[in-house]
Design a protein around this motif. Structure first.
Motif, PDB file in Angstrom:
ATOM      1  N   ARG B  32       0.840  -1.196   0.000  1.00 44.64           N
ATOM      2  CA  ARG B  32       0.000   0.000   0.000  1.00 44.64           C
ATOM      3  C   ARG B  32       0.879   1.252   0.000  1.00 44.64           C
ATOM      4  NH1 ARG B  32      -4.145   1.594   4.708  1.00 44.64           N
ATOM      5  NH2 ARG B  32      -2.138   2.182   5.565  1.00 44.64           N
ATOM      6  N   HIS B  33       1.967   1.206   0.759  1.00 41.24           N
ATOM      7  CA  HIS B  33       2.870   2.343   0.818  1.00 41.24           C
ATOM      8  C   HIS B  33       3.510   2.614  -0.537  1.00 41.24           C
ATOM      9  CE1 HIS B  33       6.479   4.466   2.903  1.00 41.24           C
ATOM     10  NE2 HIS B  33       5.599   5.321   2.457  1.00 41.24           N
ATOM     11  N   TYR B  34       3.956   1.536  -1.203  1.00 42.27           N
ATOM     12  CA  TYR B  34       4.570   1.691  -2.528  1.00 42.27           C
ATOM     13  C   TYR B  34       3.605   2.310  -3.530  1.00 42.27           C
ATOM     14  CZ  TYR B  34       9.271  -0.203  -2.311  1.00 42.27           C
ATOM     15  OH  TYR B  34      10.599  -0.364  -2.062  1.00 42.27           O
ATOM     16  N   ARG B  35       2.321   1.858  -3.454  1.00 39.53           N
ATOM     17  CA  ARG B  35       1.308   2.399  -4.369  1.00 39.53           C
ATOM     18  C   ARG B  35       1.149   3.895  -4.130  1.00 39.53           C
ATOM     19  NH1 ARG B  35      -2.228  -1.795  -3.938  1.00 39.53           N
ATOM     20  NH2 ARG B  35      -3.312  -0.806  -2.218  1.00 39.53           N
ATOM     21  N   SER B  36       1.059   4.277  -2.860  1.00 40.54           N
ATOM     22  CA  SER B  36       0.901   5.689  -2.501  1.00 40.54           C
ATOM     23  C   SER B  36       2.119   6.502  -2.943  1.00 40.54           C
ATOM     24  CB  SER B  36       0.676   5.787  -0.994  1.00 40.54           C
ATOM     25  OG  SER B  36       1.140   7.010  -0.495  1.00 40.54           O
ATOM     26  N   ILE B  37       3.320   5.932  -2.785  1.00 36.97           N
ATOM     27  CA  ILE B  37       4.548   6.630  -3.184  1.00 36.97           C
ATOM     28  C   ILE B  37       4.530   6.905  -4.690  1.00 36.97           C
ATOM     29  CG2 ILE B  37       7.035   6.277  -3.565  1.00 36.97           C
ATOM     30  CD1 ILE B  37       7.196   4.997  -0.815  1.00 36.97           C
ATOM     31  N   ARG B  38       4.199   5.876  -5.481  1.00 32.05           N
ATOM     32  CA  ARG B  38       4.188   6.032  -6.942  1.00 32.05           C
ATOM     33  C   ARG B  38       3.201   7.101  -7.381  1.00 32.05           C
ATOM     34  NH1 ARG B  38       5.252   0.348  -7.083  1.00 32.05           N
ATOM     35  NH2 ARG B  38       3.032  -0.071  -6.967  1.00 32.05           N
ATOM     36  N   GLU B  39       2.007   7.103  -6.749  1.00 31.86           N
ATOM     37  CA  GLU B  39       0.992   8.101  -7.107  1.00 31.86           C
ATOM     38  C   GLU B  39       1.483   9.508  -6.816  1.00 31.86           C
ATOM     39  OE1 GLU B  39      -2.528   7.027  -4.942  1.00 31.86           O
ATOM     40  OE2 GLU B  39      -2.831   5.250  -6.216  1.00 31.86           O
ATOM     41  N   ALA B 103      11.451   4.447   2.554  1.00 30.75           N
ATOM     42  CA  ALA B 103      11.596   5.541   3.520  1.00 30.75           C
ATOM     43  C   ALA B 103      12.266   6.745   2.852  1.00 30.75           C
ATOM     44  CB  ALA B 103      12.409   5.084   4.716  1.00 30.75           C
ATOM     45  N   ARG B 104      13.284   6.467   2.030  1.00 27.55           N
ATOM     46  CA  ARG B 104      14.009   7.550   1.374  1.00 27.55           C
ATOM     47  C   ARG B 104      13.137   8.254   0.333  1.00 27.55           C
ATOM     48  NH1 ARG B 104      18.847   4.655   1.402  1.00 27.55           N
ATOM     49  NH2 ARG B 104      19.296   5.360   3.501  1.00 27.55           N
ATOM     50  N   ARG B 105      12.360   7.450  -0.411  1.00 28.72           N
ATOM     51  CA  ARG B 105      11.455   8.052  -1.389  1.00 28.72           C
ATOM     52  C   ARG B 105      10.374   8.869  -0.700  1.00 28.72           C
ATOM     53  NH1 ARG B 105      10.420   3.162  -5.600  1.00 28.72           N
ATOM     54  NH2 ARG B 105       8.910   4.534  -6.571  1.00 28.72           N
ATOM     55  N   GLU B 106       9.899   8.385   0.433  1.00 31.47           N
ATOM     56  CA  GLU B 106       8.885   9.101   1.208  1.00 31.47           C
ATOM     57  C   GLU B 106       9.446  10.436   1.713  1.00 31.47           C
ATOM     58  OE1 GLU B 106       5.589   7.984   2.043  1.00 31.47           O
ATOM     59  OE2 GLU B 106       5.411  10.044   2.746  1.00 31.47           O
ATOM     60  N   ALA B 107      10.673  10.411   2.218  1.00 33.11           N
ATOM     61  CA  ALA B 107      11.297  11.629   2.739  1.00 33.11           C
ATOM     62  C   ALA B 107      11.447  12.664   1.627  1.00 33.11           C
ATOM     63  CB  ALA B 107      12.656  11.301   3.353  1.00 33.11           C
ATOM     64  N   LEU B 108      11.867  12.207   0.445  1.00 34.72           N
ATOM     65  CA  LEU B 108      12.040  13.112  -0.690  1.00 34.72           C
ATOM     66  C   LEU B 108      10.695  13.699  -1.122  1.00 34.72           C
ATOM     67  CD1 LEU B 108      14.199  14.250  -2.620  1.00 34.72           C
ATOM     68  CD2 LEU B 108      13.653  12.401  -4.185  1.00 34.72           C
ATOM     69  N   LEU B 109       9.653  12.862  -1.079  1.00 36.42           N
ATOM     70  CA  LEU B 109       8.313  13.334  -1.438  1.00 36.42           C
ATOM     71  C   LEU B 109       7.844  14.428  -0.486  1.00 36.42           C
ATOM     72  CD1 LEU B 109       6.360  10.112  -2.391  1.00 36.42           C
ATOM     73  CD2 LEU B 109       6.622  12.159  -3.780  1.00 36.42           C
ATOM     74  N   ARG B 110       8.123  14.238   0.798  1.00 37.28           N
ATOM     75  CA  ARG B 110       7.695  15.231   1.784  1.00 37.28           C
ATOM     76  C   ARG B 110       8.467  16.530   1.619  1.00 37.28           C
ATOM     77  NH1 ARG B 110       6.418  11.396   7.068  1.00 37.28           N
ATOM     78  NH2 ARG B 110       4.908  10.181   5.917  1.00 37.28           N
ATOM     79  N   THR B 138      12.530  -4.394  17.029  1.00 33.91           N
ATOM     80  CA  THR B 138      12.747  -4.384  15.586  1.00 33.91           C
ATOM     81  C   THR B 138      13.416  -3.060  15.228  1.00 33.91           C
ATOM     82  OG1 THR B 138      10.540  -3.497  15.281  1.00 33.91           O
ATOM     83  CG2 THR B 138      10.780  -5.850  15.027  1.00 33.91           C
ATOM     84  N   PRO B 139      14.411  -3.101  14.336  1.00 35.14           N
ATOM     85  CA  PRO B 139      15.146  -1.884  14.044  1.00 35.14           C
ATOM     86  C   PRO B 139      14.258  -0.811  13.397  1.00 35.14           C
ATOM     87  CG  PRO B 139      16.127  -3.794  12.963  1.00 35.14           C
ATOM     88  CD  PRO B 139      14.855  -4.237  13.557  1.00 35.14           C
ATOM     89  N   SER B 140      14.410   0.424  13.836  1.00 30.47           N
ATOM     90  CA  SER B 140      13.758   1.534  13.161  1.00 30.47           C
ATOM     91  C   SER B 140      14.818   2.537  12.769  1.00 30.47           C
ATOM     92  CB  SER B 140      12.729   2.231  14.034  1.00 30.47           C
ATOM     93  OG  SER B 140      12.451   1.519  15.181  1.00 30.47           O
ATOM     94  N   VAL B 141      14.521   3.282  11.728  1.00 27.56           N
ATOM     95  CA  VAL B 141      15.479   4.229  11.224  1.00 27.56           C
ATOM     96  C   VAL B 141      14.750   5.516  10.839  1.00 27.56           C
ATOM     97  CG1 VAL B 141      15.383   3.360   8.845  1.00 27.56           C
ATOM     98  CG2 VAL B 141      17.445   4.452   9.641  1.00 27.56           C
ATOM     99  N   GLU B 142      15.404   6.647  11.060  1.00 28.80           N
ATOM    100  CA  GLU B 142      14.846   7.905  10.605  1.00 28.80           C
ATOM    101  C   GLU B 142      15.600   8.334   9.369  1.00 28.80           C
ATOM    102  OE1 GLU B 142      15.809  11.692  11.576  1.00 28.80           O
ATOM    103  OE2 GLU B 142      13.811  12.479  11.214  1.00 28.80           O
ATOM    104  N   ILE B 143      14.863   8.625   8.307  1.00 30.67           N
ATOM    105  CA  ILE B 143      15.484   9.141   7.092  1.00 30.67           C
ATOM    106  C   ILE B 143      15.011  10.571   6.932  1.00 30.67           C
ATOM    107  CG2 ILE B 143      15.791   8.886   4.613  1.00 30.67           C
ATOM    108  CD1 ILE B 143      16.589   6.304   5.594  1.00 30.67           C
ATOM    109  N   MET B 144      15.957  11.450   6.693  1.00 26.69           N
ATOM    110  CA  MET B 144      15.609  12.842   6.541  1.00 26.69           C
ATOM    111  C   MET B 144      16.247  13.373   5.271  1.00 26.69           C
ATOM    112  SD  MET B 144      17.212  15.914   8.503  1.00 26.69           S
ATOM    113  CE  MET B 144      16.584  17.553   8.362  1.00 26.69           C
ATOM    114  N   ALA B 145      15.479  14.129   4.517  1.00 26.07           N
ATOM    115  CA  ALA B 145      16.005  14.790   3.328  1.00 26.07           C
ATOM    116  C   ALA B 145      15.911  16.282   3.571  1.00 26.07           C
ATOM    117  CB  ALA B 145      15.193  14.404   2.099  1.00 26.07           C
ATOM    118  N   PHE B 146      16.951  17.015   3.213  1.00 23.93           N
ATOM    119  CA  PHE B 146      16.835  18.463   3.308  1.00 23.93           C
ATOM    120  C   PHE B 146      17.540  19.121   2.136  1.00 23.93           C
ATOM    121  CE2 PHE B 146      21.050  19.500   5.186  1.00 23.93           C
ATOM    122  CZ  PHE B 146      21.443  18.246   5.615  1.00 23.93           C
ATOM    123  N   GLY B 147      17.082  20.308   1.814  1.00 17.68           N
ATOM    124  CA  GLY B 147      17.637  21.020   0.672  1.00 17.68           C
ATOM    125  C   GLY B 147      17.157  22.456   0.670  1.00 17.68           C
ATOM    126  N   THR B 148      17.562  23.193  -0.355  1.00 14.26           N
ATOM    127  CA  THR B 148      17.201  24.595  -0.453  1.00 14.26           C
ATOM    128  C   THR B 148      16.228  24.784  -1.613  1.00 14.26           C
ATOM    129  OG1 THR B 148      19.299  25.270   0.509  1.00 14.26           O
ATOM    130  CG2 THR B 148      18.126  26.913  -0.787  1.00 14.26           C
TER     131      THR B 148
END
Lengths: 108, 160
Positions: B32-39, B103-110, B138-148
């Motif tokens: 479901r997440h992948y579908r939402s990401i692609r859209e 997670a990385r694609r989601e961060a970039l989308l946000r 269970t391992p969790s990770v935070e992915i953050m994207a930042f830019g100008t």
């Protein structure tokens, strides 16, 4: 306040450098949300409570950094970097730092 | 039925239920997440994100603003269980690859969504940062994207 992770300020000219400014915060989520996140761990996926925690903390760190920049008379912070250190499950330190500068808009 | 029997049975379910839940629900959530990401990637195609640190040649920017996108994502119980074996034999582990990728694609989308909200269609100097969140089963990770995000650009994007 212009905040950017570039070394330059697009559309602006740097007129003075005022040194490094920083802002940090240590945040934790209350136990209830921590337990919910623990259950979410079984099926995996986004831990919304933690995402929000990190976003709020980051906004706060940037806010403190810009406050420090204003205090030294800057109107922009450039080359901003973020550092995150997780202390324990549910608590993290977030640091934002950058170079305080004064800029003026470039005539187009 | 002695106490020992019940303890054994109970212990088995304690392991089996999260495993099955993790496999079934975890897989469903991931799809479901992948579908939402692609859209959303389609919907945000007009916002361009570059990792270069300079304003592209031919683009004039009026101003700039820091934009970020972050997500905390957790592995599921099943993936973590399988990862235990994988660590023994070594090699590629697809379960964690997809976890980090989405997670990385989601961060970039946000990040792009934030740029769009600020009236920008061009983000430069994009960087990714990951932090492992300590202490959980269970391992969790935070992915953050930042830019100008460049604001008031002419033309809007280098391609335009």
């Amino acid at each position: 306040m212009l905040v950017s992770n570039l070394e330059t300020a697009p559309g602006h000219r740097i007129t003075a450098h005022l040194g490094i400014v920083q802002g940090s915060t240590v945040r934790a989520k209350h136990a209830g949300k921590d337990i919910l996140a623990g259950l979410k761990n079984i099926v995996g996926g986004e831990l919304k409570a933690y995402t929000d925690l990190m976003q709020e903390a980051r906004a706060e760190a940037v806010e403190r950094m810009t406050a420090e920049a204003r205090a030294v008379g800057a109107n922009a912070v450039l080359n901003v970097r973020f550092v995150t250190t997780s202390i324990t499950m549910g608590a993290a330190e977030i640091l934002a730092y950058g170079s305080a500068v004064t800029v003026e808009a470039e005539p187009v | 039925m002695n106490l020992h029997f019940w303890l054994e049975t109970f212990n088995l379910w304690v392991v089996l239920v999260p495993l099955l839940l993790g496999y079934g629900v975890g897989r469903w959530l991931e799809r479901r997440h992948y579908r939402s990401i692609r859209e959303r990637e389609q919907a945000l195609r007009h916002v361009l994100a570059l990792s270069t640190r300079y304003v592209p040649e031919g683009v004039v920017a009026g101003s700039a603003q820091l934009v970020t996108g972050g997500v905390v994502i957790s592995s599921d119980y099943f993936k973590t269980f399988v990862a235990g074996f994988r660590k023994f034999f070594g090699g590629r582990f697809r379960g964690y690859e997809t976890l980090l990728e989405r997670a990385r694609r989601e961060a970039l989308l946000r990040l792009k969504a934030q740029a769009e909200a600020a009236g920008s269609t061009l983000v430069i100097g994009v960087r990714f940062q990951s932090t492992t969140i300590a202490g959980s089963a269970t391992p969790s990770v935070e992915i953050m994207a930042f830019g100008t995000a460049l604001i008031g650009t002419r033309p809007p994007t280098p391609a335009a």
